[in-house]
Scaffold this motif. Structure first.
Motif, PDB file in Angstrom:
ATOM      1  N   MET A  28       0.861  -1.175   0.000  1.00  0.00           N
ATOM      2  CA  MET A  28       0.000   0.000   0.000  1.00  0.00           C
ATOM      3  C   MET A  28       0.900   1.229   0.000  1.00  0.00           C
ATOM      4  O   MET A  28       1.726   1.400   0.908  1.00  0.00           O
ATOM      5  CB  MET A  28      -0.911  -0.017   1.235  1.00  0.00           C
ATOM      6  CG  MET A  28      -2.110   0.883   1.127  1.00  0.00           C
ATOM      7  SD  MET A  28      -3.455   0.302   2.204  1.00  0.00           S
ATOM      8  CE  MET A  28      -2.791   0.634   3.838  1.00  0.00           C
ATOM      9  N   GLN A  70       2.917  -5.441   3.445  1.00  0.00           N
ATOM     10  CA  GLN A  70       1.837  -5.810   4.344  1.00  0.00           C
ATOM     11  C   GLN A  70       2.274  -5.811   5.796  1.00  0.00           C
ATOM     12  O   GLN A  70       1.485  -5.523   6.696  1.00  0.00           O
ATOM     13  CB  GLN A  70       1.310  -7.193   3.951  1.00  0.00           C
ATOM     14  CG  GLN A  70       0.022  -7.598   4.650  1.00  0.00           C
ATOM     15  CD  GLN A  70      -0.593  -8.808   4.005  1.00  0.00           C
ATOM     16  OE1 GLN A  70      -0.410  -9.048   2.816  1.00  0.00           O
ATOM     17  NE2 GLN A  70      -1.316  -9.590   4.772  1.00  0.00           N
ATOM     18  N   GLN A 129       4.002  -3.695   7.180  1.00  0.00           N
ATOM     19  CA  GLN A 129       4.026  -2.308   7.644  1.00  0.00           C
ATOM     20  C   GLN A 129       2.627  -1.704   7.711  1.00  0.00           C
ATOM     21  O   GLN A 129       2.478  -0.509   7.924  1.00  0.00           O
ATOM     22  CB  GLN A 129       4.912  -1.470   6.718  1.00  0.00           C
ATOM     23  CG  GLN A 129       6.377  -1.865   6.766  1.00  0.00           C
ATOM     24  CD  GLN A 129       7.183  -1.238   5.644  1.00  0.00           C
ATOM     25  OE1 GLN A 129       7.046  -1.593   4.476  1.00  0.00           O
ATOM     26  NE2 GLN A 129       8.018  -0.283   5.998  1.00  0.00           N
ATOM     27  N   ILE A 130       1.613  -2.537   7.537  1.00  0.00           N
ATOM     28  CA  ILE A 130       0.224  -2.087   7.551  1.00  0.00           C
ATOM     29  C   ILE A 130      -0.492  -2.725   8.736  1.00  0.00           C
ATOM     30  O   ILE A 130      -0.489  -3.954   8.876  1.00  0.00           O
ATOM     31  CB  ILE A 130      -0.485  -2.459   6.236  1.00  0.00           C
ATOM     32  CG1 ILE A 130       0.225  -1.809   5.049  1.00  0.00           C
ATOM     33  CG2 ILE A 130      -1.945  -2.035   6.275  1.00  0.00           C
ATOM     34  CD1 ILE A 130      -0.186  -2.353   3.703  1.00  0.00           C
ATOM     35  N   GLN A 165      -5.020   4.474   3.856  1.00  0.00           N
ATOM     36  CA  GLN A 165      -3.803   4.258   3.082  1.00  0.00           C
ATOM     37  C   GLN A 165      -2.540   4.815   3.736  1.00  0.00           C
ATOM     38  O   GLN A 165      -1.448   4.460   3.334  1.00  0.00           O
ATOM     39  CB  GLN A 165      -3.953   4.859   1.684  1.00  0.00           C
ATOM     40  CG  GLN A 165      -4.878   4.091   0.772  1.00  0.00           C
ATOM     41  CD  GLN A 165      -6.325   4.509   0.884  1.00  0.00           C
ATOM     42  OE1 GLN A 165      -6.700   5.206   1.818  1.00  0.00           O
ATOM     43  NE2 GLN A 165      -7.156   4.102  -0.069  1.00  0.00           N
ATOM     44  N   ALA A 167       2.009  -0.049  12.149  1.00  0.00           N
ATOM     45  CA  ALA A 167       1.221   0.603  11.108  1.00  0.00           C
ATOM     46  C   ALA A 167       1.865   1.881  10.584  1.00  0.00           C
ATOM     47  O   ALA A 167       1.216   2.929  10.513  1.00  0.00           O
ATOM     48  CB  ALA A 167      -0.184   0.887  11.632  1.00  0.00           C
ATOM     49  N   GLY A 186       2.459   2.327   7.605  1.00  0.00           N
ATOM     50  CA  GLY A 186       1.890   2.529   6.281  1.00  0.00           C
ATOM     51  C   GLY A 186       0.381   2.575   6.256  1.00  0.00           C
ATOM     52  O   GLY A 186      -0.214   2.451   5.192  1.00  0.00           O
ATOM     53  N   GLY A 187      -0.266   2.743   7.412  1.00  0.00           N
ATOM     54  CA  GLY A 187      -1.720   2.788   7.436  1.00  0.00           C
ATOM     55  C   GLY A 187      -2.307   1.535   8.041  1.00  0.00           C
ATOM     56  O   GLY A 187      -1.614   0.757   8.720  1.00  0.00           O
ATOM     57  N   GLN A 188      -3.602   1.305   7.813  1.00  0.00           N
ATOM     58  CA  GLN A 188      -4.245   0.155   8.423  1.00  0.00           C
ATOM     59  C   GLN A 188      -5.443  -0.310   7.607  1.00  0.00           C
ATOM     60  O   GLN A 188      -5.974   0.413   6.764  1.00  0.00           O
ATOM     61  CB  GLN A 188      -4.701   0.477   9.844  1.00  0.00           C
ATOM     62  CG  GLN A 188      -5.902   1.397   9.927  1.00  0.00           C
ATOM     63  CD  GLN A 188      -6.355   1.647  11.351  1.00  0.00           C
ATOM     64  OE1 GLN A 188      -5.538   1.856  12.248  1.00  0.00           O
ATOM     65  NE2 GLN A 188      -7.651   1.655  11.576  1.00  0.00           N
TER      66      GLN A 188
END
Length: 824
Positions: free
Chosen positions: A155, A160, A162-163, A198, A210, A212-214
């Protein structure tokens, strides 16, 4: 550094252990970056229709750390539709963009989907693949059914791992490798809604990775009416699924209702020998009373077994394409025999979100959870009869305290064995939030506590000349002359997390302007041991304290238009057990050194605009600065099908870009959707390859396609329905030096269906055809590993740095699945 150019079975890389998972199939070295932070509700939307997961005809309600997501309780956000419906599978045809663009009010980039879209995908589609059309998301489909448990999603260029991944408000990623195997979580038929942020995670979310977001997923709510739902599917590659759900309805006057479902799924591998099967149970019970009081109890169980498929290098792909596979028959010493490569995923998942209205102004939310995951994971390896390693010690050599191995079935001085890894991991915690609303101000306090324990000692099971375990899996491990079990890992690892957070939000200008800020203090302690002879270090610890401030603001121009801005931070502790203790192998001795213990830290900013109504549009610009990018590079132990991870600190990265999406409400039964993203992500530092320094500063980050986009079109007149989705992914570099890449590719899927009138007890029966990759595009979907350089080159100090070819995940081919379903 371990060579990652070996082309061996892929899903064995997606191990379900901390360090085996870190060696996951997507291989964890997509050095990229993206924003982080902000916060959306940790409770599901209220007022949702059964099975929809979203409020029908209105925006989803909730709070964002005290920030109201709806303009006002009295300002209902209407959506123009041709008329809602109530299908047996939760479809209402009220969400714009064919179910891909529910109304959002969070002051951050955020996208989602409802049953209007989810129910029209193949019944086996995983959460990772469901979100593939949303802006900034790249989800590599390597299995037509979507069952392979792999770290294959990125993302805004971040992996993944990092999410953050929340399921009913609880964290579901492995607490050590951060990989989420979403196919094990929930059946597609029970998913109510999915929301993707995002770049910004919830401040009050129980997440530690997270940057990079969730992604937040909620199950459908149980029906107030007793009944049920069945779904039966069959298709190519002998794919089949049988699903049944029973709804209790309201149980007397108790205020309790719930459902229990069971499913069985199986298929043959689409390339190479082997198969896969999955048993899955979902259940959810809800108790509601008074004004805003509720308790939800979610229990899930998954048992899944998959034979791996072989992953090629770029050269092997060009030479053999889909025919590069594991061996279907066994010859003595052949570790590429398909029965030697298996992924077993067993999961028990319990979440119990609670919401209590203490007073008119005071609300308490509690989310306890427990996740138990265990193996075994199986790979193949030839181990030496003498001259091998047990930790740092040798066996069968002069002066060694361990004699040579005496087991039978030796071939040319080696024993062929299964590396049987019966890993066991338990993760539990409690996230608690106290929210006080007084006038136009909301103050929130919270505390998250988590404890995770991981044990693992793999062993080698001897196989005979026919390739079968001599006495069955796990029953007769190879032992040394003194009776000890031969292993390269004897791990005992645990971590404890405490996170305190506080936020404040104020509404001004008749609630049009909302300004909020918060602060989170995350504290983590880790301790791990590898109890093998000579392991250095045999014990390591890590203690982290990270301050995580956030700021966000939004202005509601009118009932249709909103602008927002935010500045957020997030962090991710080092990935995998190998960041603390080394790995060993009987052939090579030490194969992975303990890596850097510095955590990743991200600072992100976003500014955006969205319009809601008959047409819905959102656009946002983002910037992210990432320091101490922790990469868990992966590869196979030479001469085996067993993976190993090696943590790397790749330094800093900068990511900038713009994302947008557009969707219409239903117009003459049609609803289109468009999304796209432009991304420019670069490495901020040169890379230490060991032999020399590689000049990677300014290079494009690995796994960061410049352009991605999707087109969707849905038609549904209540009887005949269809759904078309086309996705484009630009080329992606797979080495830090940008000397090898995945070519760009375009894939498309099609759904056609027909609903019948109710027949006796069968309500809204339907037949549905799902066509996957309708153009039968043959392509490489993602990197299975990444390296510093694919081709040999001279480093910055004049030394030769040998090239190492990445391996790749092969995209799934054309597949067709027919399903018949009905509510009762």
């Amino acid at each position: 550094m371990i060579s990652v150019g070996l082309a061996l079975p892929g899903p064995t890389l997606a191990q379900s252990t901390s360090h085996r998972r870190a060696a996951g199939q997507a291989a964890a070295v997509r050095a990229a970056a993206t924003p982080a932070a902000v916060s959306t509700p940790s409770v599901p939307p209220t007022g949702a229709a059964v099975g929809s997961g979203r409020t029908v005809g209105t925006a989803a309600s909730g709070t964002l750390m005290g920030m109201s997501i709806l303009p006002d309780s009295g300002q209902t956000e209407t959506v123009s539709v041709t008329g809602g419906m109530s299908g047996g599978n939760g479809v209402t045809n009220t969400t714009p963009g064919g179910g891909l663009m529910p109304v959002e009010r969070a002051p951050r980039s955020q996208s989602g989907m409802t049953r209007d879209y989810i129910a029209k995908q193949a019944p086996t589609t995983s959460i990772d693949n469901l979100v593939a059309s949303l802006p900034g998301v790249v989800s590599a489909k390597i299995d037509p059914l979507g069952m392979f448990p792999n770290d294959t999603m990125t993302m805004r260029g971040l992996t993944q791992s990092q999410i953050g991944f929340l399921f009913e408000g609880a964290p579901e990623a492995d607490p050590l490798s951060y990989v989420t195997f979403s196919p094990t979580l929930v059946d597609n038929e029970n998913i109510g809604s999915v929301t993707v942020s995002q770049g910004s995670p919830d401040l009050d979310g129980p997440l530690l990775n997270a940057v990079g977001g969730q992604i937040s997923t909620f199950e459908i709510n149980p029906s107030h009416r007793m009944g049920g739902y069945v779904d039966v599917m069959g298709g190519t590659h002998s794919g089949n699924k049988e699903f049944a759900r029973f709804e209790t309805g309201d149980i007397g006057n108790s205020g309790v209702r719930g459902f229990v479902s069971f499913s069985y799924t199986s298929a043959n591998n689409w390339r190479g020998p082997g198969d896969q099967f999955r048993y899955h149970v979902d259940s959810k019970f809800v108790k509601e009373w008074g004004q805003g009081n509720s308790i939800r109890f979610i229990l899930g169980f998954n048992r899944q077994s998959i034979n791996a498929m072989l992953n090629p290098t770029l050269q092997q792909w060009r030479q053999m394409g889909d025919h590069y596979n594991l061996d279907a028959t066994y010859t003595p010493g052949d570790v590429n025999y398909y029965k030697f490569s298996q992924v077993n995923s067993n999961v028990v998942n319990i979440v119990a979100p609670m919401q209590f209205t203490l007073t008119k102004e005071l609300q308490l939310n509690l989310t306890p959870y427990y996740v138990h995951e265990y193996g075994p994971q199986v790979g193949g390896e030839n181990i030496p009869v003498s001259g091998g390693y047990f930790g740092a010690a040798t066996y069968g050599t002069p002066g060694s305290q361990y004699g040579a191995l005496t087991q039978p079935y030796a071939t040319n001085g080696y024993l062929t064995a299964l590396l049987n890894d019966p890993w066991n991991q338990k993760n539990s915690g409690l996230n608690s939030t106290l929210r006080w609303t007084h006038g136009n101000n909301t103050l929130t306090f919270g505390w998250w506590y988590s404890y995770a324990a991981h044990t693992e000692r793999y062993q080698y099971d001897l196989v005979n000349y026919a390739g079968n375990p001599v006495t069955g899996y796990g029953l007769n491990p190879v032992r040394l002359s003194n009776g000890q079990i031969l292993s390269g890992d004897n791990l005992n690892f645990w971590q404890q997390v405490n996170a305190l957070y506080v936020s404040d939000n104020i509404k001004l200008l008749h609630d049009k302007l909302q300004i909020g800020g918060g602060f989170k203090a995350a504290m983590m302690y880790r301790s791990g041991t590898n109890n093998l002879p000579g392991a250095s270090p045999w014990k390591a610890t890590g203690s982290y304290f990270e301050p995580l401030p956030q700021f966000y603001a939004s202005y509601q121009i009118d009932r249709h238009d909103q602008v927002f801005i935010n500045g957020t931070t997030a962090f991710r502790a080092p990935v995998s057990v190998e960041a603390y203790t080394p790995d060993y192998d009987p052939n090579s001795g030490q194969i992975a050194k303990a890596g850097s213990l510095k955590p990743e830290y991200s600072i992100g900013e976003e500014i955006g605009y969205r319009h809601t109504g008959f047409y819905n549009f959102s656009i946002s610009l983002f910037n992210l600065n990432l320091t101490n990018h922790n990469i868990s590079s992966s590869g196979y132990i030479p001469g085996s099908t067993s993976p190993v991870a090696e943590p790397i600190n790749a330094g800093g990265e900068t990511s900038r870009g713009v994302q947008a999406e557009f969707g219409l409400g239903y117009w003459h039964h049609f609803s289109p959707y468009l999304s796209g993203q432009y991304l420019h992500s670069t490495m901020d530092n040169n890379f230490d390859a060991g032999a020399d320094i590689l000049p990677t500063k300014g290079k494009i980050s690995v796994g960061s396609p410049k352009f991605t986009g999707a087109i969707g079109l849905q038609y549904d007149n209540g009887t005949v329905f269809g759904n078309f989705n086309l996705r484009y992914v630009d080329s992606q570099y797979t080495t830090f030096m940008n000397d090898e890449s995945i070519p760009s590719y375009t894939t498309s899927d099609l759904t056609l269906g027909y609903r019948f009138r109710s027949i006796g007890p069968a309500r809204h029966p339907q037949i549905q055809l799902n066509l996957i990759n309708i153009g039968d595009v043959h392509y490489l979907a993602a990197a299975g590993s990444t390296t510093g350089n694919a081709h040999t080159m001279v480093g910055m100090h004049g030394a030769v740095v040998a090239g190492s070819a990445p391996i790749y995940l092969t995209g799934a081919p054309f597949a067709a699945f027919v399903s018949m379903s009905s509510a009762f």
